[in-house]
Write a protein that holds these residues in place. Structure first.
Motif, PDB file in Angstrom:
ATOM      1  N   HIS A 170      20.432  19.561  25.422  1.00  0.00           N
ATOM      2  CA  HIS A 170      18.890  18.648  25.764  1.00  0.00           C
ATOM      3  C   HIS A 170      17.725  19.791  26.135  1.00  0.00           C
ATOM      4  O   HIS A 170      17.855  20.792  26.393  1.00  0.00           O
ATOM      5  CB  HIS A 170      19.203  18.045  27.382  1.00  0.00           C
ATOM      6  N   GLY A 171      16.588  19.070  25.711  1.00  0.00           N
ATOM      7  CA  GLY A 171      15.518  19.847  25.850  1.00  0.00           C
ATOM      8  C   GLY A 171      14.948  20.972  24.950  1.00  0.00           C
ATOM      9  O   GLY A 171      14.082  21.784  24.885  1.00  0.00           O
ATOM     10  N   ARG A 172      15.587  20.485  23.695  1.00  0.00           N
ATOM     11  CA  ARG A 172      15.289  21.621  22.303  1.00  0.00           C
ATOM     12  C   ARG A 172      14.731  20.799  21.391  1.00  0.00           C
ATOM     13  O   ARG A 172      14.399  21.388  20.209  1.00  0.00           O
ATOM     14  CB  ARG A 172      16.558  22.322  22.033  1.00  0.00           C
ATOM     15  N   GLY A 173      14.273  19.329  21.650  1.00  0.00           N
ATOM     16  CA  GLY A 173      13.546  18.745  20.629  1.00  0.00           C
ATOM     17  C   GLY A 173      14.522  18.176  19.771  1.00  0.00           C
ATOM     18  O   GLY A 173      14.068  17.643  18.807  1.00  0.00           O
ATOM     19  N   ASN A 186      14.562   6.660  32.701  1.00  0.00           N
ATOM     20  CA  ASN A 186      14.968   7.441  31.972  1.00  0.00           C
ATOM     21  C   ASN A 186      13.748   8.158  31.303  1.00  0.00           C
ATOM     22  O   ASN A 186      13.619   8.042  30.010  1.00  0.00           O
ATOM     23  CB  ASN A 186      15.997   6.659  30.861  1.00  0.00           C
ATOM     24  N   THR A 187      13.314   9.125  32.023  1.00  0.00           N
ATOM     25  CA  THR A 187      12.211   9.820  31.482  1.00  0.00           C
ATOM     26  C   THR A 187      12.204  10.672  30.338  1.00  0.00           C
ATOM     27  O   THR A 187      11.286  10.512  29.389  1.00  0.00           O
ATOM     28  CB  THR A 187      11.768  10.828  32.601  1.00  0.00           C
ATOM     29  N   PRO A 188      13.498  11.353  30.138  1.00  0.00           N
ATOM     30  CA  PRO A 188      13.664  11.970  28.881  1.00  0.00           C
ATOM     31  C   PRO A 188      13.478  11.124  27.541  1.00  0.00           C
ATOM     32  O   PRO A 188      12.714  11.494  26.701  1.00  0.00           O
ATOM     33  CB  PRO A 188      14.862  12.728  29.013  1.00  0.00           C
ATOM     34  N   LEU A 219      22.836  12.914  23.493  1.00  0.00           N
ATOM     35  CA  LEU A 219      23.244  13.925  22.910  1.00  0.00           C
ATOM     36  C   LEU A 219      23.838  14.827  24.102  1.00  0.00           C
ATOM     37  O   LEU A 219      23.611  14.292  25.335  1.00  0.00           O
ATOM     38  CB  LEU A 219      21.928  14.888  22.570  1.00  0.00           C
ATOM     39  N   LYS A 279       6.695  10.637  21.942  1.00  0.00           N
ATOM     40  CA  LYS A 279       6.404  11.374  20.703  1.00  0.00           C
ATOM     41  C   LYS A 279       6.450  10.987  19.510  1.00  0.00           C
ATOM     42  O   LYS A 279       6.143  11.464  18.610  1.00  0.00           O
ATOM     43  CB  LYS A 279       7.474  12.911  21.062  1.00  0.00           C
ATOM     44  N   ALA A 316      16.577  15.523  20.027  1.00  0.00           N
ATOM     45  CA  ALA A 316      16.680  13.947  19.705  1.00  0.00           C
ATOM     46  C   ALA A 316      15.263  13.546  18.964  1.00  0.00           C
ATOM     47  O   ALA A 316      15.544  12.805  18.282  1.00  0.00           O
ATOM     48  CB  ALA A 316      16.716  13.289  21.068  1.00  0.00           C
ATOM     49  N   THR A 317      14.274  14.233  19.392  1.00  0.00           N
ATOM     50  CA  THR A 317      12.947  13.704  18.571  1.00  0.00           C
ATOM     51  C   THR A 317      13.120  13.863  17.052  1.00  0.00           C
ATOM     52  O   THR A 317      12.723  13.270  16.249  1.00  0.00           O
ATOM     53  CB  THR A 317      11.832  14.600  19.090  1.00  0.00           C
ATOM     54  N   ARG A 359      10.039   9.845  27.036  1.00  0.00           N
ATOM     55  CA  ARG A 359       9.352  10.911  26.406  1.00  0.00           C
ATOM     56  C   ARG A 359       9.464  11.140  24.787  1.00  0.00           C
ATOM     57  O   ARG A 359       8.486  11.222  24.151  1.00  0.00           O
ATOM     58  CB  ARG A 359       9.602  12.297  27.391  1.00  0.00           C
ATOM     59  N   VAL A 360      10.885  10.874  24.451  1.00  0.00           N
ATOM     60  CA  VAL A 360      11.229  11.022  23.052  1.00  0.00           C
ATOM     61  C   VAL A 360      10.478   9.854  22.447  1.00  0.00           C
ATOM     62  O   VAL A 360       9.879  10.099  21.317  1.00  0.00           O
ATOM     63  CB  VAL A 360      12.725  10.984  22.798  1.00  0.00           C
ATOM     64  N   TYR A 379      20.013   6.891  20.855  1.00  0.00           N
ATOM     65  CA  TYR A 379      20.465   8.422  20.638  1.00  0.00           C
ATOM     66  C   TYR A 379      21.063   8.751  22.176  1.00  0.00           C
ATOM     67  O   TYR A 379      20.794   8.260  23.000  1.00  0.00           O
ATOM     68  CB  TYR A 379      19.352   9.095  20.186  1.00  0.00           C
TER      69      TYR A 379
HETATM   70  C1  COA Z   1      17.325  11.093  25.727  1.00  0.00           C
HETATM   71  C2  COA Z   1      17.870  12.488  25.201  1.00  0.00           C
HETATM   72  C3  COA Z   1      18.639  11.825  23.895  1.00  0.00           C
HETATM   73  C4  COA Z   1      16.905  13.260  24.975  1.00  0.00           C
HETATM   74  O1  COA Z   1      17.379  14.421  24.197  1.00  0.00           O
HETATM   75  P1  COA Z   1      16.651  15.679  23.851  1.00  0.00           P
HETATM   76  O2  COA Z   1      17.087  16.353  22.504  1.00  0.00           O
HETATM   77  O3  COA Z   1      16.550  16.446  25.096  1.00  0.00           O
HETATM   78  O4  COA Z   1      15.149  15.225  23.652  1.00  0.00           O
HETATM   79  P2  COA Z   1      13.888  16.037  23.089  1.00  0.00           P
HETATM   80  O5  COA Z   1      14.122  17.465  23.522  1.00  0.00           O
HETATM   81  O6  COA Z   1      13.709  15.780  21.840  1.00  0.00           O
HETATM   82  O7  COA Z   1      12.693  15.661  23.914  1.00  0.00           O
HETATM   83  C5  COA Z   1      12.872  15.402  25.652  1.00  0.00           C
HETATM   84  C6  COA Z   1      11.493  15.259  26.254  1.00  0.00           C
HETATM   85  O8  COA Z   1      11.611  14.872  27.496  1.00  0.00           O
HETATM   86  C7  COA Z   1      11.064  15.706  28.381  1.00  0.00           C
HETATM   87  N1  COA Z   1      11.953  15.627  29.679  1.00  0.00           N
HETATM   88  C8  COA Z   1      13.028  15.839  29.967  1.00  0.00           C
HETATM   89  N2  COA Z   1      13.561  15.708  31.205  1.00  0.00           N
HETATM   90  C9  COA Z   1      12.262  15.325  31.736  1.00  0.00           C
HETATM   91  C10 COA Z   1      11.981  15.000  33.117  1.00  0.00           C
HETATM   92  N3  COA Z   1      13.048  15.074  34.115  1.00  0.00           N
HETATM   93  N4  COA Z   1      10.640  14.582  33.171  1.00  0.00           N
HETATM   94  C11 COA Z   1       9.747  14.701  32.404  1.00  0.00           C
HETATM   95  N5  COA Z   1      10.011  14.971  31.219  1.00  0.00           N
HETATM   96  C12 COA Z   1      11.447  15.284  30.883  1.00  0.00           C
HETATM   97  C13 COA Z   1      11.121  17.025  27.640  1.00  0.00           C
HETATM   98  O9  COA Z   1      10.548  18.077  28.329  1.00  0.00           O
HETATM   99  C14 COA Z   1      10.931  16.723  26.220  1.00  0.00           C
HETATM  100  O10 COA Z   1       9.485  16.519  26.057  1.00  0.00           O
HETATM  101  P3  COA Z   1       8.264  17.609  25.611  1.00  0.00           P
HETATM  102  O11 COA Z   1       8.776  17.806  23.960  1.00  0.00           O
HETATM  103  O12 COA Z   1       7.122  16.865  25.635  1.00  0.00           O
HETATM  104  O13 COA Z   1       8.492  18.742  26.409  1.00  0.00           O
HETATM  105  C15 COA Z   1      19.073  12.895  25.872  1.00  0.00           C
HETATM  106  O14 COA Z   1      18.419  13.385  27.245  1.00  0.00           O
HETATM  107  C16 COA Z   1      20.384  12.230  26.255  1.00  0.00           C
HETATM  108  O15 COA Z   1      21.031  12.195  25.656  1.00  0.00           O
HETATM  109  N6  COA Z   1      20.334  11.420  27.442  1.00  0.00           N
HETATM  110  C17 COA Z   1      21.291  10.646  27.562  1.00  0.00           C
HETATM  111  C18 COA Z   1      21.630   9.493  26.862  1.00  0.00           C
HETATM  112  C19 COA Z   1      20.459   8.619  26.800  1.00  0.00           C
HETATM  113  O16 COA Z   1      19.920   8.445  27.874  1.00  0.00           O
HETATM  114  N7  COA Z   1      20.268   8.038  25.669  1.00  0.00           N
HETATM  115  C20 COA Z   1      18.961   7.135  25.662  1.00  0.00           C
HETATM  116  C21 COA Z   1      19.283   5.944  25.854  1.00  0.00           C
HETATM  117  S1  COA Z   1      17.878   4.835  25.831  1.00  0.00           S
END
Ligand code: COA
Length: 167
Positions: free
Chosen positions: A102-105, A134-136, A97, A143, A107-108, A139-140, A95
């Motif tokens: 970002h941060g609105r759930g 890649n913490t975000p 986005l 979850k 991707a999940t 985390r996805v 995925y």
């Molecule tokens: C990875 C990605 C798809 C996540 O999309 P998103 O819609 O923001 O994801 P969600 O909102 O569903 O969940 C993100 C979670 O990470 C957490 N998070 C985000 N940044 C964070 C950070 N720096 N430290 C800790 N947690 C973090 C959010 O709080 C959330 O968790 P929560 O629901 O427990 O609060 C997006 O960051 C992205 O497109 N990144 C670039 C491309 C990428 O890295 N793709 C994956 C390659 S493996």
């Protein structure tokens, strides 16, 4: 390899719709990839990439699908299944986005629908490979119920391998 059903290419969630690629997605797809910070692919190049994605899907029955918000109707990224570093039998979920959403759930939410679509093909296991920085993304996956299997080292750095069994 056992045979699997093709995954469904239209997925509906509370806020999102995942659907097949359209040529009109090229400009937005290019803008998304430019957020990686390595330049902006030409729309011509993107059209070729979309054609390659569609050709691969015809062969494999799995796909990366554009994500559109249902209310706004805008393209916000993609999510789906790829062979990646794994196999067609146990593919990877992927995925990406736009930063502005970002941060609105989202991707999940999109990935949960893709998990269900993967299960519908008859597959029993998925993988994901993610940079350990890649913490975000990690985390996805957490979850979604993925568990860490191992870490490998590549030229680009450490890669975490996570896996999830499907019901
Ligand atoms: C990875 C990605 C798809 C996540 O999309 P998103 O819609 O923001 O994801 P969600 O909102 O569903 O969940 C993100 C979670 O990470 C957490 N998070 C985000 N940044 C964070 C950070 N720096 N430290 C800790 N947690 C973090 C959010 O709080 C959330 O968790 P929560 O629901 O427990 O609060 C997006 O960051 C992205 O497109 N990144 C670039 C491309 C990428 O890295 N793709 C994956 C390659 S493996």
């Amino acid at each position: 390899m056992p045979t699997y059903e093709s995954m469904p290419f239209h997925l509906l969630t509370e806020r999102l719709v995942l659907r097949p690629w359209d040529e009109a997605d090229a400009a937005e797809f290019s803008a998304l990839l430019s957020e990686r910070g390595k330049g902006t692919p030409t729309v011509e190049h993107i059209r070729t990439s979309i054609t390659e994605l569609l050709t691969a899907t015809e062969k494999t029955g799995i796909a990366l699908l554009p994500i559109q918000r249902r209310d706004e109707g805008d393209f916000i990224g993609y999510c789906g299944l790829i062979i990646g570093r794994s196999t067609l039998e146990e593919p990877e979920i992927a995925y990406e986005l736009f930063q502005r959403v970002h941060g609105r759930g989202y991707a999940t939410e999109a990935a949960a629908a893709v998990l269900e679509a993967a299960a519908a093909t008859g597959r029993t296991r998925l993988w994901s490979t993610v940079g350990t920085w890649n913490t975000p993304s990690l985390r996805v996956l957490e979850k979604l119920g993925f568990e860490r299997d191992r870490v490998s080292t590549e030229d680009s750095g450490e890669v975490a391998w996570l896996t999830r069994s499907l019901p």
